[in-house]
Motif scaffolding. Structure first.
Motif, PDB file in Angstrom:
ATOM      1  N   ARG A 431      58.650 -45.367 -10.612  1.00  0.00           N
ATOM      2  CA  ARG A 431      59.079 -46.859 -10.005  1.00  0.00           C
ATOM      3  C   ARG A 431      57.511 -47.383  -9.309  1.00  0.00           C
ATOM      4  NH1 ARG A 431      62.352 -50.602  -6.311  1.00  0.00           N
ATOM      5  NH2 ARG A 431      61.011 -52.483  -6.120  1.00  0.00           N
ATOM      6  N   ARG A 432      56.949 -47.705 -10.058  1.00  0.00           N
ATOM      7  CA  ARG A 432      55.343 -47.869 -10.098  1.00  0.00           C
ATOM      8  C   ARG A 432      55.007 -48.440  -8.583  1.00  0.00           C
ATOM      9  NH1 ARG A 432      50.765 -52.468 -12.058  1.00  0.00           N
ATOM     10  NH2 ARG A 432      52.307 -53.347 -10.753  1.00  0.00           N
ATOM     11  N   GLU A 433      55.854 -49.609  -7.659  1.00  0.00           N
ATOM     12  CA  GLU A 433      55.781 -49.752  -6.279  1.00  0.00           C
ATOM     13  C   GLU A 433      55.908 -48.457  -5.318  1.00  0.00           C
ATOM     14  OE1 GLU A 433      56.295 -53.383  -9.299  1.00  0.00           O
ATOM     15  OE2 GLU A 433      57.602 -51.433  -8.778  1.00  0.00           O
ATOM     16  N   VAL A 434      56.597 -47.483  -5.647  1.00  0.00           N
ATOM     17  CA  VAL A 434      57.428 -47.055  -4.798  1.00  0.00           C
ATOM     18  C   VAL A 434      55.930 -45.220  -5.180  1.00  0.00           C
ATOM     19  CG1 VAL A 434      58.618 -45.178  -3.817  1.00  0.00           C
ATOM     20  CG2 VAL A 434      59.691 -47.424  -4.538  1.00  0.00           C
ATOM     21  N   GLN A 435      55.384 -46.023  -6.054  1.00  0.00           N
ATOM     22  CA  GLN A 435      54.653 -44.637  -6.808  1.00  0.00           C
ATOM     23  C   GLN A 435      53.514 -44.308  -5.819  1.00  0.00           C
ATOM     24  OE1 GLN A 435      53.996 -44.279 -10.619  1.00  0.00           O
ATOM     25  NE2 GLN A 435      55.424 -42.695 -11.193  1.00  0.00           N
ATOM     26  N   GLU A 449      41.995 -36.747  -2.130  1.00  0.00           N
ATOM     27  CA  GLU A 449      41.999 -35.697  -3.470  1.00  0.00           C
ATOM     28  C   GLU A 449      43.894 -35.644  -3.894  1.00  0.00           C
ATOM     29  OE1 GLU A 449      39.428 -32.568  -3.034  1.00  0.00           O
ATOM     30  OE2 GLU A 449      37.642 -34.106  -3.287  1.00  0.00           O
ATOM     31  N   HIS A 450      44.025 -35.189  -2.080  1.00  0.00           N
ATOM     32  CA  HIS A 450      45.783 -34.824  -2.411  1.00  0.00           C
ATOM     33  C   HIS A 450      46.279 -35.591  -3.318  1.00  0.00           C
ATOM     34  CE1 HIS A 450      48.254 -31.662  -1.173  1.00  0.00           C
ATOM     35  NE2 HIS A 450      49.615 -33.047  -1.435  1.00  0.00           N
ATOM     36  N   ALA A 451      46.560 -37.594  -3.193  1.00  0.00           N
ATOM     37  CA  ALA A 451      46.463 -38.480  -3.667  1.00  0.00           C
ATOM     38  C   ALA A 451      46.303 -38.250  -5.238  1.00  0.00           C
ATOM     39  CB  ALA A 451      46.684 -39.302  -2.992  1.00  0.00           C
ATOM     40  N   ASN A 452      45.115 -38.609  -4.794  1.00  0.00           N
ATOM     41  CA  ASN A 452      44.741 -38.421  -7.422  1.00  0.00           C
ATOM     42  C   ASN A 452      45.969 -36.877  -7.691  1.00  0.00           C
ATOM     43  OD1 ASN A 452      43.418 -40.788  -7.892  1.00  0.00           O
ATOM     44  ND2 ASN A 452      41.979 -39.484  -6.021  1.00  0.00           N
ATOM     45  N   SER A 453      45.662 -36.137  -7.467  1.00  0.00           N
ATOM     46  CA  SER A 453      46.200 -34.730  -7.794  1.00  0.00           C
ATOM     47  C   SER A 453      47.683 -35.342  -7.574  1.00  0.00           C
ATOM     48  CB  SER A 453      46.178 -33.348  -7.146  1.00  0.00           C
ATOM     49  OG  SER A 453      45.243 -33.542  -7.109  1.00  0.00           O
ATOM     50  N   TRP A 454      48.355 -35.763  -7.130  1.00  0.00           N
ATOM     51  CA  TRP A 454      50.013 -36.080  -6.742  1.00  0.00           C
ATOM     52  C   TRP A 454      50.189 -36.912  -8.008  1.00  0.00           C
ATOM     53  CZ3 TRP A 454      52.687 -40.632  -6.408  1.00  0.00           C
ATOM     54  CH2 TRP A 454      54.164 -40.203  -6.302  1.00  0.00           C
ATOM     55  N   LYS A 456      48.532 -37.655 -11.374  1.00  0.00           N
ATOM     56  CA  LYS A 456      48.375 -37.244 -12.126  1.00  0.00           C
ATOM     57  C   LYS A 456      48.900 -36.167 -12.265  1.00  0.00           C
ATOM     58  CE  LYS A 456      42.979 -37.386 -11.604  1.00  0.00           C
ATOM     59  NZ  LYS A 456      41.854 -37.183 -11.403  1.00  0.00           N
ATOM     60  N   ALA A 457      49.708 -35.625 -11.380  1.00  0.00           N
ATOM     61  CA  ALA A 457      50.859 -34.324 -11.709  1.00  0.00           C
ATOM     62  C   ALA A 457      52.515 -35.295 -12.598  1.00  0.00           C
ATOM     63  CB  ALA A 457      51.290 -33.880 -10.938  1.00  0.00           C
ATOM     64  N   PRO A 459      54.878 -36.873 -14.650  1.00  0.00           N
ATOM     65  CA  PRO A 459      55.319 -36.813 -16.207  1.00  0.00           C
ATOM     66  C   PRO A 459      54.984 -37.904 -17.031  1.00  0.00           C
ATOM     67  CG  PRO A 459      56.833 -36.285 -15.032  1.00  0.00           C
ATOM     68  CD  PRO A 459      56.017 -36.441 -13.824  1.00  0.00           C
ATOM     69  N   LYS A 460      55.854 -39.114 -16.072  1.00  0.00           N
ATOM     70  CA  LYS A 460      55.400 -39.780 -17.196  1.00  0.00           C
ATOM     71  C   LYS A 460      54.636 -41.964 -16.893  1.00  0.00           C
ATOM     72  CE  LYS A 460      60.651 -39.033 -18.733  1.00  0.00           C
ATOM     73  NZ  LYS A 460      61.798 -39.739 -17.887  1.00  0.00           N
ATOM     74  N   ILE A 461      53.682 -41.014 -15.934  1.00  0.00           N
ATOM     75  CA  ILE A 461      52.556 -42.113 -15.166  1.00  0.00           C
ATOM     76  C   ILE A 461      51.386 -42.623 -16.253  1.00  0.00           C
ATOM     77  CG2 ILE A 461      51.424 -40.730 -14.198  1.00  0.00           C
ATOM     78  CD1 ILE A 461      51.043 -42.134 -12.232  1.00  0.00           C
ATOM     79  N   THR A 462      51.853 -44.117 -16.502  1.00  0.00           N
ATOM     80  CA  THR A 462      51.352 -44.559 -17.746  1.00  0.00           C
ATOM     81  C   THR A 462      49.692 -45.005 -17.230  1.00  0.00           C
ATOM     82  OG1 THR A 462      51.233 -46.946 -16.797  1.00  0.00           O
ATOM     83  CG2 THR A 462      53.024 -45.880 -18.583  1.00  0.00           C
TER      84      THR A 462
END
Length: 786
Positions: A431-435, A449-454, A456-457, A459-462
């Motif tokens: 769910r995008r809003e929760v992400q 940086e920590h947030a961006n790493s998470w 990109k990890a 699996p199903k994020i567009t």
């Protein structure tokens, strides 16, 4: 063979028959004499035996009574000598209330207020016993014992002029440890402290109304001041009339000062005990059900409804409980409603209780999320607690100022928002809003940086969602301090004026130096207690519970928010004794926010003093752009009847019933329509749409003389009770229901005017209350003026 048988088996003789006739005569006479003597002896023996048995049984019964209830044999003391009087076992001798009070005073104890155990307090009662606390300045009487007394029914005491009571049971009381109170204030991240100082209990109250079981429930409580708030704590005690004993059932504490209450929570028809432990916007309700126990002295217990374990072997149900435990009450409740619908509206009793507990919390979070908040961070917090992820993002994106303020909220969050996002992602990780909120919390607490790493990890994020969330993260580094609130919006403030005798510079906020707090020769200080104001986007009303100004440039924030920067003047309206209005222009010099009260310091030439004149409205303060007065042209009820005959007939019935209920009109049968029309036909009414439904409401403003004429038609009687009254108003909807009335019985509420507010479609009522003014608008949802 037959003859041989008879010889071998001779014929038996009758046992009482003699073999010879002579012998028969000799034996028979003595037998008659023996029977007669035996009869008299038997009677005498039986009488002696019966007397002995009766005495034995009587003594046995008295012994039993003496062992288990000595008061039952106290009547023997009337016939026994002094040296042989029976001591009255464990209850001792019954006493009068005066004797009980005297005994307590000898022990330096205090006789509390007696509380009834049944309808008649003279039959039995609970007596709280207090003791004076040492080195005490407030709430100095500490509860040390509860006693139950029952009225003596023995003839020796029943015939006395005063009632005598014996002590049925007692319960020593020691207050809860301070550690118990402190643990309720911890946020779950701090270590509990082991503090064994007992806290005093100072009050005892009986739970009124319908309560579970056949006994009586009592609340023992104390209060501790913590900053500006009061923390309540105590015990719940149950009196069991079948066992005549007192049971301490539960220890409780409430950080927000709410008292325990019996409330219908589950659908089983029995009320539950609700303890409100809410802290701030975080709802926390403990709900206890009365459950049976197989113990002679304690047949019931209070058992908390728990969400720790699932009562259904259903993964969806377990997921719903999981997000409820994290604090997402409304999403959990919506999920459970769907599950219940799938199961054809039937859940096991324990599962239904869990659902009802979640529903109760959801009601609170929904109310918070639907409020109008002054602070963006508070609005976002209320939204996230209720699981409104998307709405909270809209507030975050509304302005750079909002983003920076919300970032401070996320930085200081102690896992309550973190736990919610984690639980929501476990249920739906895509769910995008929760992400987005998970990434924002990561960014402010652990770095971007920590947030961006998470991100990109995942699996199903567009790519679209990744770009959107990274755009939100960029806002955290934006300009941030620029307020979206226009600094040039006109000042729109409504409030009540009060004189102030002394002004301390440090207590007031000013954008310039404190030297500005000076008066000219003809000016005096007044303070305006703000009832409502417009911040450039919306109207906010007292009490200002969630006003969260910044710690820096606070005065400038108020100046911009209130519109004082562009319009630093406010009108003071005073009503003179002849009914005329006098308007004086005042200059706004400073602002003050104390708790939920917002005040303005104004300088103005001295205004007429009508503070003690109950017949005159209170002085009103309002800025030039605050209100646009609306004054519909009045017509008479007779003219309105010609336009709408049927509607006026129904309206007059509702009006008459309302006046009867308020005590203004003598109760009894309602007069005929013709009689009512004759009495009120000339009353003026105003017709205007107040509920924004395109249908007009009817406004009647009624004078004291007009009310008096309904009960007393003679002119001399009309003036008796009208001198100390003012006109009052009643409003009826297009459905002829009373939707507003000044006939409340306390004469402290008056409709002053109808006004149009800027930016608001529906009209508002300006209502004068006991201490201030309030603006009330029609709520479509709740069908009332709020």
């Amino acid at each position: 063979m037959a003859n041989r048988s008879r010889k071998l088996t001779p014929k038996a003789s009758k046992p009482n028959q003699p073999r010879a006739g002579g012998m028969k005569r000799i034996v028979k006479k003595p037998q008659k004499k023996l029977k007669r003597g035996s009869w008299f002896s038997s009677i005498l023996a039986i009488a002696i035996l019966l007397s002995s048995a009766s005495l034995i049984m009587a003594f046995a019964w008295i012994s039993v009574l003496f062992m288990f209830n000595p008061d039952k044999v106290s009547w023997l003391n009337k016939i026994l000598p002094t040296w042989a009087k029976i001591p009255l076992g464990k209850h001792e001798r019954p006493q009068t209330l005066k004797q009980i009070k005297l005994d307590l005073s000898k022990k330096n104890q205090i006789f509390g207020e007696t509380l009834p155990l049944h309808q008649d307090v003279k039959t039995s009662f609970l007596l709280p016993v207090f003791q004076q606390r040492a080195n005490c300045q407030s709430d100095c009487e500490e509860l040390v014992e509860l006693r139950v007394y029952e009225r003596s029914v023995e003839l020796e005491f029943k015939s006395q002029s005063e009632n005598y009571y014996y002590l049925a049971t007692q319960l020593p009381i020691t207050g809860p440890d301070e550690s118990f109170l402190i643990s309720s204030l911890l946020d779950g991240t701090s270590e509990p402290q082991d503090i064994s100082i007992p806290l005093p209990l100072t009050e005892v109250q009986r739970f009124e109304g319908k309560t579970p079981s056949s006994g009586v429930w009592f609340d023992l409580r104390g209060k501790r001041q913590q900053g500006s708030s009061s923390i309540r704590y105590g015990y719940v005690v149950y009196y069991n009339p079948e066992r005549t004993n007192l049971l301490q059932m539960l220890s409780w504490t409430s950080p927000n000062g709410q008292l325990p209450k019996w409330q219908q929570v589950t659908g089983d028809g029995t009320k539950e005990l609700v303890i409100d432990q809410t802290v701030g916007l975080e709802p926390h309700l403990q709900v206890y059900q009365v459950k049976p126990l197989k113990l002679f002295l304690k047949p019931i217990q209070l058992e908390a409804i728990s969400l720790k374990s699932s009562t259904l072997k259903d993964s969806a149900y377990q997921n719903a409980l999981s997000i409820a435990r994290s604090g997402l009450w409304t999403p959990a409740f919506e999920w459970l409603k769907f599950i219940k619908k799938q199961r054809k509206g039937v859940l096991p009793e324990a599962a239904q209780a869990q659902m009802d507990l979640i529903r109760l919390h959801s009601q609170l979070t929904k109310i918070q999320a639907q409020k109008i908040w002054v602070s963006p961070s508070q609005e976002v917090l209320a939204d996230l607690i209720d699981g409104r992820w998307e709405k909270a993002l809209q507030v975050f994106e509304a302005s750079p100022h909002n983003a920076q303020e919300i970032a401070i909220l996320l930085k200081s969050d102690e896992k309550r928002l973190w736990n919610r996002t984690v639980a929501a992602l476990q249920v739906n990780p895509n769910r995008r809003e929760v992400q987005a909120w998970f990434a924002l919390i990561l960014a402010v607490q652990r770095g971007e940086e920590h947030a961006n790493s998470w991100l990109k990890a995942q699996p199903k994020i567009t790519k679209e969602n990744l770009d959107y969330i990274q755009g939100l993260l960029a806002r955290l580094n934006g300009e941030g301090t620029k307020s979206q609130i226009s600094s040039t919006h006109p000042s729109q403030i409504v409030g009540t004026v009060q004189p102030i005798t002394q002004v301390t510079n440090t207590e007031w906020l000013q954008p310039n130096s404190p030297a500005d707090l000076k008066l000219t020769d003809n000016q005096v200080w007044y303070q305006v207690e703000v009832s409502a104001f417009n911040d450039g986007k919306r109207w906010l009303n007292f009490p200002f519970e969630n006003f969260n100004p910044p710690k820096t440039d606070t005065a400038k924030f108020f100046w911009k928010t209130l519109g004082i920067t562009s319009d630093p003047e406010i009108q003071i309206v005073v009503w003179l004794q002849n009914g005329e209005q006098k308007i004086t222009i005042a200059a706004i010099k400073a602002v003050q926010l104390q708790g939920k009260v917002l005040r303005l310091l104004v300088a103005v030439p001295k205004i007429p003093d009508n503070q003690n004149d109950v017949l005159q409205p209170k002085p009103l303060a309002l800025t030039n752009a605050a209100l646009e007065w609306v004054q519909p042209s009045p017509i008479t009820l007779r003219e309105l009847h010609q336009q709408n005959p049927q509607g006026v007939k129904v309206m007059l019935s509702s009006l008459w019933k309302s006046l009867q209920e308020s005590g203004e009109v003598t109760p009894g049968a309602i007069p005929s329509f013709e009689q009512r029309q004759e009495k009120v036909g000339d009353w003026p009414v105003q017709v205007i749409d107040l509920t924004n439904n395109a249908q007009p409401e009817i406004i009647l403003t009624i004078s004291p003389a007009a009310i008096a004429s309904l009960n007393h038609p003679t002119p001399e009687v009309q003036g008796e009770n009208t001198e100390q009254r003012r006109d009052r108003t009643i409003i009826l909807s297009d459905g002829n229901k009373v939707i507003y009335t000044d006939f409340t019985g306390n004469y402290l509420q008056r409709l002053s005017a109808i006004a149009k507010l800027s930016g608001v479609q529906s009209l508002a009522l300006l209502v004068e209350n006991a201490h201030n003014y309030s603006l009330r608008r029609w709520s479509e949802k709740n069908q009332r003026f709020e």
